[in-house]
Structure formats: C-alpha cells, structure tokens
Design a protein around this motif. Sequence first.
Motif: not given
Length: 251
Positions: A5-6, A8, A76, A80, A82-84, A86, A126, A129-130
């Motif tokens: 997972k990534t 923020l 972002l 990355c 994909q952002l998983d 925050v 965000a 990216r999610m």
Amino acid sequence: MLHGKTLLITGVLMESSIAFHVARLAQENGATVILTSFGRTMKITQAIARRLPEPAPVIELDVQDEEHLATLADRLGEHCDQLDGVLHSIGFAPEGAFTFLDASWEDVATAMHVSAYSLKALGVAALPRMRDGGSIVGLTFDASFAWPVYDWMGVAKAAFESTSRYLARDLGPKGVRCNLVAAGPIRTTAAKSIPGFEQFEEMWDSRAPLGWDVEDGRPAAQACVALLSDWFPATTGEIVHVDGGVHAMGA
C-alpha cells in the motif's frame, strides 16, 4: 498489514507526533509512505523524514492553497500510481480562537478552514489517485464536550467530525472509507500551541481507567494504521477512541 500500500501522511513535524508514529508503523508494516509539509516547516519535515526506517519523499501541501490541492493528484503521480490511504493530521487555530466569547470571526474562520474543511478538501484532492478505493483517517479530540481552554478549536473539531461522516457518505460508493481516531492529549506541536493545554495533561491520567501517557503517541498511531489497513473493510463514518477510556467515564 499494509504490504503493497501507498499512504499519504500529513502533519509530521516532530518525532513525538502521532503522524510520525503512523509513518513509522506503516513502513514497518510494508507500506510506502509519502509525507506533506509546506513553507518554513518543509525543512523540518524533510529532516524528520530521514529518521524513519526508510526515507520518505515530502511534497508541498498547504490545505488553504487551492493550487496545491488542485495539483496534488498530479504531483503524487511522481511518486506513485495508486494511493491507498490518507492520514489527515492537520489542525490550527489562531491564538484569539482560544478565547471563546472574544474570538473574532476571522480567527474562527481560519480554525474552521484548516481544522475542519481541510478534511473534505484533502479527500477530494487525493481521490483521483484512489482509483481502487482506500481509507482516509483523521485525528480528532473528542468534540462531545465543552473542554477547558479548547474553545473555538473544540467547535472546529465538532465540524471536523461531522465532515468525516458526510465524506464517508459521499466517498463510500467510490470504495473509500473515512474514519477518525479520537486520541487523548499528546505533547505534540499542535498541543504546545494551545494556551493552558497542561490542564488536560494534569487530569487525564487520573480519569483514564487504563491510565494515560501524554508522551506516547503509539497507541493512537496503531489505531490509525489498523484503520488504514484492510482489516476494517465495512467500517466508515466511525470515531475510534484511543484515550485510555476517559470518554466513557462520568467523573
């Protein structure tokens, strides 16, 4: 728990901060971490980032700056795809907001903007990216009561908690959960900016059935990491108390 997972993470200003503990625990549990900061605090966050198990990039984000928010998803993308998750660990009120009857609207508006509206603003910024869903977690200080010295920051936290519920409603269909952790008092940068905050420190441990250590941000951070993981797939709009049990005691 967070392998692949990534995340923020906002609000890393010192090693004692809950946000720093979240970043460290997240990395230890397999996550890639991206931090935010802005202005004069950028250098501080960059220095603190080097104390994590793995150095983390720091991108500029002032939640009152519309351009920062509008370009967040693109920036972002440099780190990355994909952002998983925050972590919202942002709060500020001018000194005047800590005198309830005398506070000006200008001071109150700043507190509401930075400490409440920013949750929605950050979530929307965000969201591009999610794409596969994810988790937004915010940090609050239980707004169910009128606390000593907290004044308009307490009102802002009440708005923050309500904002989380509406964000949970609107982002749920997109697969994004939004939950809050109500932590007991921790000696952080934000706490030091509140006049008379020592009143909380003096009474909290005596009222907490489990006891309370104002120097230890790890319990709250562990709750944040759990909520950022896949272990709460059907939980949203919730407030998890990590306060030693004070919220459940009458006196």
